[in-house]
Scaffold this active site. Structure first.
Site, short mmCIF file in Angstrom:
data_model
loop_
_atom_site.label_atom_id
_atom_site.label_comp_id
_atom_site.label_asym_id
_atom_site.label_seq_id
_atom_site.Cartn_x
_atom_site.Cartn_y
_atom_site.Cartn_z
N HIS A 24 0.83 -1.20 0.00
CA HIS A 24 0.00 0.00 0.00
C HIS A 24 0.87 1.25 0.00
CE1 HIS A 24 -3.41 2.62 1.41
NE2 HIS A 24 -2.40 3.29 1.94
N GLU A 25 1.89 1.25 0.86
CA GLU A 25 2.78 2.41 0.93
C GLU A 25 3.63 2.53 -0.33
OE1 GLU A 25 2.21 4.51 3.11
OE2 GLU A 25 0.93 3.23 4.36
N HIS A 28 1.97 4.59 -2.78
CA HIS A 28 2.17 6.03 -2.61
C HIS A 28 3.56 6.46 -3.08
CE1 HIS A 28 -1.56 6.61 -0.52
NE2 HIS A 28 -1.22 5.88 0.53
#
Length: 428
Positions: A24-25, A28
């Site tokens: 998920h990170e 980003h």
């Protein structure tokens, strides 16, 4: 031995969730670096640093409490505006938070700060994380559908209830004087395949269920296929019963009822079927989020009063890991079904993370997206009205919202972990 395997599988599931959070990170970080945004930290977990390594300008590492993760993007807040007017408490709070961030910003960072980037780039960066969870969920569900299949309700009848039993009766067995179910009155038999309801051709159990629920207590005509013949059964009236809501099993609704249950079939599928299933899961997740505060409150009350845990209530990551371990070791399942059940739990967690992070409140990703979109609308309106560019939205002034939401999530997380330790969900 079974308990040990359950614990080990729970640990494996927890580790896989942490991998998904790390990805998920990554969702980003990658677009941030592609757009030239300065990223100084990439960490899984919170609290004390256990391990880290710097590569270029970014420090990568693991922290002590593996219950999340973050990417530190420099310049989230725009610089302070000098208005010459007295500052209120909200402005002073925003300026204080801004001062901490700007201590590490140098003139060389000009043009690389998050708030300086175009709105579309900021939206892509903030949606990158949830999109990664959505992609993981799709790939896992697709793998299950292609290689194993999912159990789905068919239009073939496997159970015909003899009588209408009140929802609050325990045990749920027929007693003298109970009225026959509409299905029993119509002469529905086990093995019948429903092909039409009130003249509407039936293609799925979901469609049939919605038609019956929406029929209330009106007349119902079933057409079934039995032993190779198509039969029109006598018309009966469906009855109104208190039934679990399809999207929120914790709630009950008044709906039409006939009194039969479908046969379960293992069905394989591809991307289209996977997308349909994920849409159904997403709708349920949205409903679960809307009632989440109430569910947490009820959980706290049940925990204090000693009431048995609601199997449809919220659970923590630790609770989900334990449940995944139990499902993967339940008796009566072949190895492929155990793997599929384990994987489906992991996919469901990723899909929930996708929906959860889109909530338009700081500090969630959806809050940053909402701020960026509001900025785009505000600038567009100013252009149409011939006014000066109002500049970036000062999200630092939304810190009170972030603190309240963050505090609620922290308290909720601790409560869920406590509940999962004291009164775990019992599925079997």
């Amino acid at each position: 031995m079974t308990i040990l395997i359950t614990i080990l599988l729970g640990i494996v599931f927890f580790a896989l969730i942490m991998v998904c959070i790390a990805l998920h990170e990554v969702g980003h970080l990658v677009p941030a670096k592609l757009f030239g945004i300065k990223a100084t930290q990439f960490f899984v977990g919170f609290g004390r640093t256990l391990w880290s390594r710097r590569k270029g300008e970014t420090e990568y590492g693991i922290k002590a409490f593996p219950l999340g993760g973050y990417v530190r993007l420099v310049g989230m807040y725009p610089p302070e505006k000098q208005t010459g007017r007295p500052k209120g408490w909200l402005t002073r709070m925003a300026d204080q938070a801004r001062s901490y961030e700007y201590e590490e910003i140098t003139p060389a960072d000009d043009g690389r700060l998050f708030h300086q980037k175009p709105v579309w780039q900021r939206v892509i960066v903030m949606l990158g994380g949830p999109t990664m969870n959505l992609l993981l969920a799709f790939l896992i569900f697709l793998g299950i559908n292609v290689f194993h299949g999912t159990w789905q309700s068919s239009t073939t009848i496997t159970v015909v209830n003899d009588c209408i039993i009140p929802a609050d009766r325990t045990p749920a067995v027929c007693q003298p004087g109970d009225p026959e179910t509409p299905a029993k009155q119509a002469g529905v038999e086990v093995g019948d395949k429903v092909v039409a309801f009130n003249g509407v051709t039936i293609s799925s159990w979901t469609q049939l269920g919605e038609l019956i629920r929406g029929n209330g207590d009106r007349g119902a005509r079933l057409t079934v296929e039995r032993d190779g013949r198509v039969l029109d059964l006598p018309e009966v009236n469906t009855v109104i019963q208190s039934l679990p809501d399809r999207l929120n099993p914790r709630a009950r609704v008044e709906a039409g009822f006939m009194g039969f249950s479908p046969q379960q079939e293992l069905v394989k599928g591809g991307p289209v079927e996977t997308g349909r299933q994920m849409w159904d899961h997403t709708r349920s997740s949205v409903v679960a989020l809307t009632v989440f505060p109430v569910s947490v409150w009820n959980l706290g009350v049940d925990l204090v009063t000693g009431k048995e845990r609601d199997v449809n209530g919220p659970i923590s990551i630790l609770g989900a890991s334990r449940v995944a371990g139990e499902i993967a070791t339940v008796e009566g399942l072949d190895p492929s079904s155990r793997i599929a059940s384990f994987a489906a739990m992991l996919a469901s967690v990723n899909l929930f993370l996708f929906v959860f992070n889109l909530v338009p409140l700081l500090p969630l990703d959806g809050g940053h997206v909402a701020g960026a979109l509001y900025e785009a609308v505000r600038r567009r309106v100013a252009t149409l009205l011939g006014r000066a560019d109002p500049g970036p939205v000062d999200t630092a002034k939304l810190l009170p919202v972030a603190y309240v939401v963050g505090g609620f999530l922290l308290a909720t997380g601790l409560l869920l972990i406590l509940a999962d330790l004291i009164s775990p969900v019992k599925l079997f």
